[in-house]
Design a protein around this motif. Structure first.
Motif, short mmCIF file in Angstrom:
data_model
loop_
_atom_site.label_atom_id
_atom_site.label_comp_id
_atom_site.label_asym_id
_atom_site.label_seq_id
_atom_site.Cartn_x
_atom_site.Cartn_y
_atom_site.Cartn_z
N GLY A 1 0.81 -1.22 0.00
CA GLY A 1 0.00 0.00 0.00
C GLY A 1 0.84 1.26 0.00
N ALA A 2 1.94 1.26 0.78
CA ALA A 2 2.82 2.43 0.82
C ALA A 2 3.47 2.67 -0.54
CB ALA A 2 3.91 2.23 1.89
N GLY A 3 3.85 1.58 -1.23
CA GLY A 3 4.43 1.73 -2.56
C GLY A 3 3.46 2.37 -3.53
N LYS A 4 2.20 2.02 -3.43
CA LYS A 4 1.20 2.62 -4.31
C LYS A 4 1.08 4.12 -4.05
CE LYS A 4 -3.60 2.07 -5.86
NZ LYS A 4 -4.86 1.30 -5.68
N VAL A 5 1.12 4.53 -2.78
CA VAL A 5 1.04 5.95 -2.43
C VAL A 5 2.27 6.69 -2.93
CG1 VAL A 5 0.96 7.58 -0.52
CG2 VAL A 5 -0.45 5.53 -0.46
N MET A 6 3.44 6.04 -2.88
CA MET A 6 4.70 6.68 -3.26
C MET A 6 4.98 6.62 -4.75
SD MET A 6 7.11 5.22 -0.21
CE MET A 6 8.56 5.89 -1.03
N ARG A 7 4.05 6.15 -5.53
CA ARG A 7 4.29 5.96 -6.96
C ARG A 7 4.76 7.23 -7.64
NH1 ARG A 7 -0.68 3.60 -10.18
NH2 ARG A 7 -0.12 1.80 -8.91
N VAL A 8 4.26 8.39 -7.20
CA VAL A 8 4.58 9.65 -7.87
C VAL A 8 6.04 10.05 -7.71
CG1 VAL A 8 2.23 10.54 -7.74
CG2 VAL A 8 3.80 10.93 -5.84
N VAL A 9 6.73 9.51 -6.71
CA VAL A 9 8.13 9.88 -6.51
C VAL A 9 9.09 8.76 -6.83
CG1 VAL A 9 7.56 11.58 -4.74
CG2 VAL A 9 8.08 9.23 -4.05
N LEU A 10 8.58 7.64 -7.34
CA LEU A 10 9.46 6.54 -7.70
C LEU A 10 10.00 6.72 -9.11
CD1 LEU A 10 7.53 3.48 -6.21
CD2 LEU A 10 9.43 4.78 -5.22
N VAL A 11 11.21 6.30 -9.32
CA VAL A 11 11.90 6.50 -10.59
C VAL A 11 12.17 5.14 -11.22
CG1 VAL A 11 13.92 7.49 -11.69
CG2 VAL A 11 12.93 8.60 -9.70
N ASN A 12 11.35 4.79 -12.21
CA ASN A 12 11.51 3.53 -12.94
C ASN A 12 11.55 2.33 -12.00
OD1 ASN A 12 11.67 2.26 -15.47
ND2 ASN A 12 13.85 1.88 -15.19
N VAL A 13 10.80 2.40 -10.93
CA VAL A 13 10.69 1.31 -9.97
C VAL A 13 9.22 1.06 -9.72
CG1 VAL A 13 11.19 0.50 -7.64
CG2 VAL A 13 12.89 1.84 -8.87
N SER A 14 8.79 -0.17 -9.85
CA SER A 14 7.40 -0.51 -9.59
C SER A 14 7.09 -0.35 -8.10
CB SER A 14 7.12 -1.95 -10.03
OG SER A 14 5.87 -2.39 -9.54
N PRO A 15 5.90 0.14 -7.75
CA PRO A 15 5.54 0.22 -6.33
C PRO A 15 5.55 -1.15 -5.65
CG PRO A 15 4.00 1.47 -7.69
CD PRO A 15 4.85 0.68 -8.62
N TRP A 16 5.48 -2.20 -6.46
CA TRP A 16 5.51 -3.56 -5.90
C TRP A 16 6.76 -4.29 -6.40
CZ3 TRP A 16 1.22 -1.73 -8.78
CH2 TRP A 16 0.22 -1.17 -7.98
N ASP A 17 7.87 -3.56 -6.46
CA ASP A 17 9.12 -4.10 -6.97
C ASP A 17 9.50 -5.38 -6.20
OD1 ASP A 17 11.58 -4.12 -8.46
OD2 ASP A 17 12.57 -3.43 -6.63
N PRO A 18 9.52 -6.53 -6.86
CA PRO A 18 9.79 -7.78 -6.14
C PRO A 18 11.20 -7.86 -5.57
CG PRO A 18 9.74 -8.15 -8.52
CD PRO A 18 9.28 -6.75 -8.29
N ILE A 19 12.17 -7.24 -6.25
CA ILE A 19 13.54 -7.28 -5.74
C ILE A 19 13.64 -6.56 -4.41
CG2 ILE A 19 15.91 -6.57 -6.20
CD1 ILE A 19 15.38 -6.94 -9.14
N THR A 20 13.07 -5.34 -4.36
CA THR A 20 13.13 -4.55 -3.13
C THR A 20 12.38 -5.23 -2.00
OG1 THR A 20 13.31 -2.52 -4.42
CG2 THR A 20 12.63 -2.30 -2.12
N LEU A 21 11.11 -5.58 -2.26
CA LEU A 21 10.30 -6.17 -1.20
C LEU A 21 10.84 -7.53 -0.78
CD1 LEU A 21 6.71 -5.19 -2.44
CD2 LEU A 21 8.17 -4.04 -0.78
N GLY A 22 11.35 -8.30 -1.74
CA GLY A 22 11.94 -9.59 -1.38
C GLY A 22 13.16 -9.42 -0.50
#
Length: 819
Positions: free
Chosen positions: A765-786
């Motif tokens: 949910g936080a990733g979805k809110v932060m979508r506007v400030v992410l740079v070529n990174v999915s809000p549900w980036d599996p690498i980061t969350l993993g």
């Protein structure tokens, strides 16, 4: 002599404090853990409060602030906090309003001050002659801009800001009555404005603003300014808002093309002076979560501590101590340790504020008037102490009441020989640990996404070359009659300067433009495709409109994908042409060929002649970028009084900086050179706020993770200590040490897994809110969350290893003897 009840309370308080200090000294592990936890949570909250207060607390010296009103326009449906106002609408409101009087208007002005060795750009403002009287501001020396300065013979007067007067002119009082050459025109200094009355904040020089026919006819928000007025006697801000909205509706009906969908509003000066900043919301949420984790951890620590002291509490109750007396004693101990934690948090906040202040790039720090003086003030210190005390009261009250209930002795008898593993208190402590871990995962996930964004911004940049390039910004005066005033009307002026700069030793290529990659010189502007239906107000597609000369694409090595680049034929008197980048071509036109089509920018049509490579790809867009892409137009067809030059050099670009500045001064001494830096430095500066945000989020996430791990370790250790007799009996009955190890380790793993599971849901949910400030990174980036899940799980498991080993080593003989 009888002792008053107040004396009894005071004596009890002294006794409670002494007893509390002894208890804290007797439990150094609990004390240190609590102080560390609160220091991180309260420190983060206090640092954010101190920074926000410094940036927002303007507190300008104006007369009677409650009656001072700011009026603006915008596209929001509720325009109570609208921004600037078009000059034509200002005139309309001034002529029609019955609730407002003493209207004043101020617009920004880049004032170029001529110097003996170099010119410099001052933060200036043009104000209507009644501006200072409306605000109730009086000059420190001389006078302010007065009504008489609206006469044509008096318009070349200026007032100086106190800070500029002291820093640049040494506080020389004789400057009043003398002249300074600004924008190539001698201007008479009539007064010095006190710094605390400087509006806009940081202004160095003010000049009169007299509306001409063009200004009166301007009703679009572009090119507007800030408008102020006073409430008439008996009028209210609510009435003023209603009237302004009504007058605005009439203006919209009269000028439907310019004002379609525009709202008008008014707000008090205090509300306008301290606006909210949406960019701060992620940090405030992160700080709130860190403080929440600290509070949850503190609650778990208090529950564990009181569980170990339940026999002491029962004995005190049996000896006649009232429940209120025991509760007051426990709360005193809690508040005492939280107060110490608050003081430690103030120290953490002071260090954090200093780090943020010193790490901010100079160009950002210089643009924020109070940034250099950022520090932990007394108000922030008070917040730290109040926060810690309230935390102690709120968190400590329930455990104190829970462990002083009337049935405590019966509970102690019933549970004297049992395990606390399944008690309600134990379940609460487990739930608190789960909440801590979940919050930590959310923060680590958000910080990880931002870190991945920064990683992308630091990758090799495609679409243009930034190596061996020097950039500088040159600003020309815009006043009519000045030597350089012809610059905006004659692009050949900049071409001649570019030719001079090309002759600097080591310079091999030169280009002039307004809107280099990663610079904010070219703001986003709305555009439309000619022939397509117009977008609804507030939903227009925007792009950065860059005015560039014919050498721009070769100097920056920007490939032209289709069509052609600009050339000498694209003069000011030639048909307007434009080049779009391939991102706009791909998104707006799809598979259709855009060459020959036209884009409409500010009501003007520009025929597309080429498609350029994207110089700010999605993977490298700076934080806050809202434009779809870039549209290039010839500098000759959209001249500007400010131009950015790029000098491609052999060797170190900075070695050509001094000579380039000298060439500009010799060319025209009224030209001001600023922002001299390498292209690489420009990019680093542009992405620096993003890195500061990421660093702050990462700090908060690490703090929350540390607190959560401490909480998990503490709860597992406590539960193991409470169950050591149970584990000893299990050993006596034949249970092997590995089985006990797996039992404790498994319970800890389950707690960690549940917390990580809930945290992962929150992180999505936080990733979805932060979508506007992410740079070529999915809000549900599996690498980061993993990586976050794996790291948190490994650390959580490691924190349970020690307690599990202690459980496996339980002594069966000690357990049997206790039976």
């Amino acid at each position: 002599m009888l002792t008053s009840s107040g004396d009894f309370l005071f004596n009890d308080l002294i006794h409670d404090l002494r007893h509390g200090l002894r208890q804290l000294a007797a439990s150094p592990a609990f004390t240190a853990t609590t102080i560390f936890t609160l220091a991180l949570g309260v420190g983060a909250a206090t640092a954010m409060f101190g920074i926000e207060r410094t940036l927002s607390a303007v507190n300008l010296d104006v007369a009677n602030p409650p009656t001072l009103v700011h009026v603006g326009q915008g596209l929001a449906a509720d325009c109570a906090a609208c921004g600037t106002l078009a000059s034509g609408n200002f005139v309309g409101l001034r002529e029609s309003s019955c609730t407002l009087t003493d209207f004043a208007f101020v617009t920004p002005w880049k004032a170029v001050l001529r110097g003996d060795e170099r010119a410099e750009v001052l933060a200036g403002a043009r104000v209507t002659p009644g501006f200072f009287s409306t605000l109730g501001v009086h000059a420190l020396l001389g006078r302010t801009i007065s009504a008489d300065d609206s006469a044509e013979s008096h318009t070349n007067v200026i007032a100086l800001g106190e800070s500029f007067w002291k820093a640049r002119l040494g506080g020389d009082s004789s400057i009043v009555g003398r002249t300074l050459v600004i924008d190539g025109v001698p201007r008479l200094v009539v007064g010095i404005i006190p710094q605390r009355a400087a509006l806009p904040e940081g202004t160095a020089v003010w000049a009169p603003l007299v509306f001409d026919a063009a200004a009166t006819a301007n009703h679009a928000a572009a090119g507007g300014g800030n408008a102020f007025a006073r409430l008439r006697a008996g009028a209210s801000i609510a009435g003023a808002r209603a009237e302004v909205a009504t007058i605005g509706a009439r203006l919209e009906a009269r000028y439907p093309t310019e004002l379609r969908g525009t709202s008008f509003g008014a707000q008090t000066f205090a509300d306008w002076e301290t606006p909210t900043h949406d960019d701060d919301i992620p940090l405030f949420v992160a700080v709130g979560m860190v403080l929440a984790v600290a509070c949850v951890n503190l609650a778990g620590l208090l529950l564990a501590r009181l569980t170990m002291r339940n026999k002491e509490i029962a004995v005190r109750a049996a000896l006649g101590a009232s429940r209120s007396r025991i509760v007051r004693q426990l709360l005193t101990e809690t508040v005492l340790v939280t107060l110490i934690g608050g003081l430690a948090g103030a120290g953490v906040a002071a260090i954090g504020i200093r780090l943020v202040r010193d790490d901010m790039p100079s160009f950002v720090a210089d643009a924020i008037p109070r940034w250099r003086g950022l520090h932990l003030d007394l108000n922030a210190l008070a917040v730290a102490l109040i926060t810690s005390v309230l935390t102690g009261l709120v968190i400590g009250l329930w455990p104190a009441l829970r462990f002083t209930r009337a049935a405590l002795v019966d509970d102690l008898k019933a549970g004297a020989r049992g395990s606390s593993a399944g008690s309600s208190t134990s379940r609460v402590r487990r739930a608190l640990v789960v909440v801590e871990i979940a919050f930590a995962v959310v923060l680590l996930g958000a910080a990880g996404l931002l870190a991945r964004s920064v990683q992308h911004q630091q990758m090799v940049r495609d679409g243009f070359r930034s190596d061996h390039a020097l950039t500088l910004r040159v600003t020309a005066p815009t006043s009519v009659g000045s030597a350089a005033g012809r610059a905006p009307d004659d692009a050949r002026y900049w071409t001649r300067l570019a030719q001079r700069l090309s002759a600097v030793p080591s310079v091999v290529q030169t280009t002039a433009a307004l809107g280099l990659p990663y610079s904010n010189a070219a703001p986003a502007e709305a555009f439309a495709i000619e022939g397509n239906a117009p977008s609804a107000p507030g939903h227009e597609t925007t792009a950065r409109v860059i005015a560039a000369d014919a050498d721009y694409f070769t100097t920056l090595a920007v490939p032209i994908r289709a069509g052609r680049a600009f050339d000498a034929s694209d003069r000011s008197d030639a048909p307007r042409v434009a080049i779009i980048d391939d991102r706009i071509a791909r998104i707006v036109f799809g598979n259709a060929d855009p060459i020959g089509r036209a884009v409409v920018i500010d009501k003007a049509s520009w025929r597309i002649i080429g498609i350029a490579a994207e110089t700010r790809p999605t993977a490298r867009r700076p934080i806050g970028a809202t434009s779809l892409g870039e549209i290039y137009v010839p500098l000759a067809q959209r001249p500007s009084s400010t131009v950015q030059f790029v000098l491609r050099t052999q060797g170190d670009p900075l070695q050509a900086a001094r000579e380039a500045a000298r060439v500009v001064h010799d060319f025209d001494r009224d030209l001001a050179v600023t922002n001299v830096q390498t292209f690489a430095a420009l990019i680093e500066d542009a992405t620096a706020p993003y890195r500061v945000l990421t660093g702050s989020m990462m700090s908060f996430a690490v703090a929350a993770a540390a607190i959560a791990i401490i909480g998990l370790y503490g709860i597992v250790s406590f539960l193991v200590a409470q169950r050591m007799r149970e584990f000893g009996i299990r050993r006596a009955l034949g249970a092997r040490a590995p089985a006990l190890f797996r039992l404790v380790f498994g319970e800890s793993s389950i707690l960690a897994a549940i917390g990580i599971g809930f945290g992962l849901i929150g992180a999505l949910g936080a990733g979805k809110v932060m979508r506007v400030v992410l740079v070529n990174v999915s809000p549900w980036d599996p690498i980061t969350l993993g990586a976050v899940v794996a790291a948190m799980f490994v650390v959580a498991i490691l924190s349970a290893y020690g307690p599990a080993r202690r459980a496996a080593r339980a002594d069966p003989m000690a357990a049997l003897r206790s039976e």
